[in-house]
Enzyme design. Structure first.
Site: not given
Ligand code: GDP
Ligand code: IMO
Ligand code: MG
Length: 427
Positions: A13-14, A16, A18, A40-42, A223, A238, A300, A331
């Protein structure tokens, strides 16, 4: 030829999605190499927020082809749901290609995921319950069914019968659970395969053809390194290799074909699920990061655990991935703090160590050694260039760059597409 890998440098969830979206504006193809709908990539664009689980983040650019590679575990029902949702929002999904070698998540996988978690009791991993671990265990145990198997009716029946007999014994005798009905699975998944048929390809050939044609390819890892099955905080990991090497394998690309490997790190760190987390902040500051960073799982909805930037883990991830560059995201979430701790080492048995240790129990015993950097107490979210960032924020990035030992080339200062600052490397 240009192939870029995007890899998570922490516990996921870094951002990736974006960073991949930013690169996809200049790319011809984005490939998802591994993982499942546990990811889950937003991506946030003018058209709204998109939460992608299996479909590569390049899908939001109309000319970008999107490939789901051989290393991915596909739940066909959930993939169809994702494709339908994208179509309903006006996104053309005919550019999606699915590997015929990808392993399939079948109904017993999420059921076993839940039952295995329950039987682990207080040692549970906190999986996403998507069936990821059981599906990859079956793949490696050669009990998996692949997309190509489901696409052929006779093979599907034969393989399913063999495997389901065993799964039903497991479900009934070990877990005291209900058995699954073969004909129901055959019916549902055959219908899924009809719907997915136009997308199925030999993805490794498609990717290699694109590279040969000089196209720009981005491989979007899911991941992250600290969740890696070999190098992560095992067993709280994972079931794949979410490293640059794993990305090559899953995409069907050789290491020598890679030009750039970009590691994505948050300016702090989060983790979902169980396992050691040396820099976790259980107090008020951790809660501030959670609320400001909206740190709730994309897949989740679980609250993410939050903590300070972990230098030893970050440097370790940079090394084992052979990263060429770093993107630091979020940041802006640190804009409020007077002082920002950064972990530069761990103390274990009175000695200083500089990388994560193999045993999760021992890793849980390390104490972070912090240095305290000055906060900037200023809104950074409208910055367009590096010079727009306050000096203390630039100093913070410089220090992370020194610790990680790789050049920081992107800085995220908000969730939307425009909120990204490019930076020339100084190391
Ligand atoms: P991924 O799994 O690595 O793609 O990351 P996720 O999408 O699960 O989580 C990252 C979250 O942070 C998403 O909600 C993004 O919209 C958001 N995000 C990404 N970059 C930034 C940033 O620089 N600043 C802020 N405030 N949010 C960001
Ligand atoms: P993205 O791609 C964060 C974590 C789970 C759990 C462990 C094992 O969005 O960064 P699994 O379901 O894979 O068996 O769960 O791994 N996990 C993630 N955490 N981001 C992810 O993906 C994750 N995918 C799995 O929370 O701790
Ligand atoms: Mg995510």
């Amino acid at each position: 030829m240009s192939v870029t890998i995007v890899i998570g440098g922490q516990w996921g969830d870094e951002g990736k999605g974006k960073i991949t979206d930013a690169l996809a504006s200049q790319a011809d193809m984005v490939v998802r190499p591994n993982g499942s709908a546990n990811a889950g990539h937003t991506v946030q664009t003018d058209a709204g927020i998109f939460k992608l689980h299996l479909v590569p983040s390049g899908i939001l650019y109309p000319d970008c082809d999107c490939v789901i590679g051989a290393g991915v575990a596909i739940d066909p029902v959930s993939l169809i749901g994702e494709l339908d949702e994208l179509e309903s929002r006006g996104i053309d999904t005919s550019r999606v290609a699915i590997s015929d070698r990808a392993t399939v998540i079948l109904p017993y996988h999420p059921i076993l995921d839940r039952l295995e978690e329950q039987s682990r009791g207080d040692q549970n991993i906190g999986t996403t319950l998507k069936g990821n671990g059981p599906a990859y265990a079956d793949k490696v145990g050669r009990r998996g069914l692949r997309i190509a198997d489901l696409a052929d009716e006779k093979t599907f029946v034969q393989r399913l019968r063999l495997v389901l007999n065993e799964k039903n014994v497991l479900l009934q005798k070990i877990y005291n659970a209900d058995p699954l009905d073969e004909s129901e699975i055959l019916e549902t998944y055959s219908a899924c395969m009809e719907r997915l048929a136009p997308y199925i390809v030999q993805s490794e050939i498609v990717v290699q053809d694109a590279i040969d044609a000089g196209k720009r390819v981005v491989i979007e890892g899911a991941q992250a390194t600290l969740l890696d099955i070999d190098y992560g905080s095992y067993p709280y990991v994972t079931s794949t290799s979410p490293t640059a090497a794993g990305a090559c394998q899953g995409a069907g690309v050789g290491p020598g074909q890679i030009d750039r490997t970009i590691g994505v790190y948050k300016a702090y760190i989060t983790r979902v699920g169980g396992g050691p987390f040396p820099t976790e902040d259980h107090g008020e500051n951790g809660e501030i990061m959670r609320q400001r960073g909206k740190e709730f799982g994309t897949t989740t909805g679980r609250p993410r655990r939050t903590g300070w930037f972990d230098g030893p883990a970050a440097r370790y991830a940079a090394r084992i991935n052979g990263l060429s560059e770093i993107a630091i995201t979020k940041l802006d979430i640190l804009d409020e703090f007077d002082q920002i701790p950064v972990c530069t080492g761990y103390r274990l048995d009175g000695e200083i160590i500089t990388s994560p240790v193999a045993s999760a129990v021992r890793y849980g015993e390390v104490e972070p050694v912090y240095e305290y950097l000055e906060g900037w107490k200023q809104d950074t979210s409208a910055s367009q260039t590096l010079d727009d960032l306050p000096p203390a924020a630039r100093a913070y990035i410089d220090r992370l760059e020194q610790i990680i030992g790789r050049p920081v080339t992107y800085i995220g200062i908000g969730p939307s597409r425009s909120q990204i600052v490019e930076r020339a490397a100084t190391v």
